[in-house]
Design a protein around this motif. Structure first.
Motif, short mmCIF file in Angstrom:
data_model
loop_
_atom_site.label_atom_id
_atom_site.label_comp_id
_atom_site.label_asym_id
_atom_site.label_seq_id
_atom_site.Cartn_x
_atom_site.Cartn_y
_atom_site.Cartn_z
N PRO A 67 0.82 -1.22 0.00
CA PRO A 67 0.00 0.00 0.00
C PRO A 67 0.85 1.27 0.00
O PRO A 67 0.52 2.25 -0.65
CB PRO A 67 -0.83 -0.12 1.28
N GLY A 68 1.98 1.21 0.74
CA GLY A 68 2.89 2.37 0.75
C GLY A 68 3.46 2.63 -0.64
O GLY A 68 3.60 3.76 -1.08
N VAL A 69 3.82 1.53 -1.33
CA VAL A 69 4.36 1.66 -2.69
C VAL A 69 3.29 2.23 -3.61
O VAL A 69 3.55 3.13 -4.42
CB VAL A 69 4.87 0.30 -3.20
N ILE A 70 2.05 1.72 -3.44
CA ILE A 70 0.96 2.21 -4.29
C ILE A 70 0.69 3.68 -4.01
O ILE A 70 0.58 4.50 -4.92
CB ILE A 70 -0.31 1.36 -4.08
N THR A 71 0.57 4.03 -2.71
CA THR A 71 0.32 5.44 -2.37
C THR A 71 1.51 6.31 -2.77
O THR A 71 1.33 7.45 -3.20
CB THR A 71 0.02 5.61 -0.87
N GLY A 72 2.73 5.76 -2.61
CA GLY A 72 3.91 6.52 -3.05
C GLY A 72 3.86 6.77 -4.55
O GLY A 72 4.17 7.87 -5.02
N LEU A 74 1.16 6.82 -6.36
CA LEU A 74 0.07 7.79 -6.60
C LEU A 74 0.50 9.20 -6.22
O LEU A 74 0.19 10.17 -6.93
CB LEU A 74 -1.18 7.38 -5.82
N ASP A 75 1.22 9.32 -5.08
CA ASP A 75 1.72 10.64 -4.68
C ASP A 75 2.68 11.20 -5.71
O ASP A 75 2.64 12.40 -6.03
CB ASP A 75 2.41 10.55 -3.31
N ALA A 76 3.56 10.33 -6.23
CA ALA A 76 4.50 10.79 -7.27
C ALA A 76 3.74 11.24 -8.51
O ALA A 76 4.07 12.26 -9.13
CB ALA A 76 5.49 9.68 -7.62
N LYS A 77 2.71 10.47 -8.87
CA LYS A 77 1.91 10.84 -10.06
C LYS A 77 1.17 12.15 -9.81
O LYS A 77 1.11 13.01 -10.70
CB LYS A 77 0.91 9.70 -10.35
N ILE A 78 0.63 12.33 -8.59
CA ILE A 78 -0.05 13.58 -8.24
C ILE A 78 0.93 14.74 -8.29
O ILE A 78 0.61 15.82 -8.83
CB ILE A 78 -0.71 13.46 -6.84
#
Length: 197
Positions: A67-72, A74-78
């Motif tokens: 989940p951290g990798v996914i949110t990371g 997503l955060d990078a994409k944002i």
């Protein structure tokens, strides 16, 4: 070290398995005891095994920090999208500044063109007025020169005619005098002239 969430999940799976086991042994309406639907693993039914596998899969995902990798990600994409939006805003501001600059340049160029046209028109009017006045002056000069030449020619013709008339008149007078006056007439004229003195 035991995970409390994992223990809670195992308890939930055990409770689900127990309720599934009790429903599997319900009698059929025909009166006989019902058979189990599917194999059992370590005393767990198929639905309990599937729930336990899902729980293990979720725990592995949490343990590997997926989940951290996914949110990371997503955060990078944002962050990338925010950066692109900021660049787009900056480009839009620069484009608007360029548009305003060029519209000002066009307005100034139109003013300059209008001023140049007015200046050229006034210069052309001045050149035309000067050409008209110069032409009038030249026509008047040529007319005066022509009139002077005509007057001189007339005077020359009159003088020439007078000279010819005088020559013709003197020769005619000589001829007439020679015909009409003889020696006696000349003597009489001489006598009269002497008497007048």
């Amino acid at each position: 070290m035991a995970n409390p969430a994992a223990e809670h999940a195992v308890d939930a799976v055990n409770a689900a398995d127990h309720s599934a086991h009790t429903t599997a042994t319900v009698e059929h309406p025909a009166g006989g005891e019902g058979a189990h639907h599917g194999p059992e693993v370590l005393g767990f039914g198929t639905s309990a095994v599937a729930g336990l596998a899902m729980l293990v899969f979720i725990l592995v995902l949490i343990w590997k920090k997926v989940p951290g990798v996914i949110t990371g990600g997503l955060d990078a994409k944002i962050a990338e999208i925010k950066h692109q939006l900021d660049e787009a805003k900056q480009l839009r501001a620069e484009a608007e500044a360029l548009r305003n600059e060029y519209s000002n340049k066009i307005a100034n160029a139109e003013k300059d063109a209008a001023a140049m046209i007015d200046h050229a028109r006034s210069e052309a009017e001045g050149i035309i007025a000067k050409a008209v006045s110069d032409t009038d002056a030249m026509i008047q000069r040529r007319q005066r020169m022509a009139e002077d030449k005509i007057a001189a020619a007339e005077r020359g013709a009159v003088d020439e005619l007078r000279a010819k008339a005088a020559t013709v008149a003197s020769s005619a007078a000589r001829g007439l005098i020679a015909e009409q006056h003889g020696a006696g007439a000349d003597k009489k004229l001489v006598d009269e002239a002497i008497a007048a003195i």
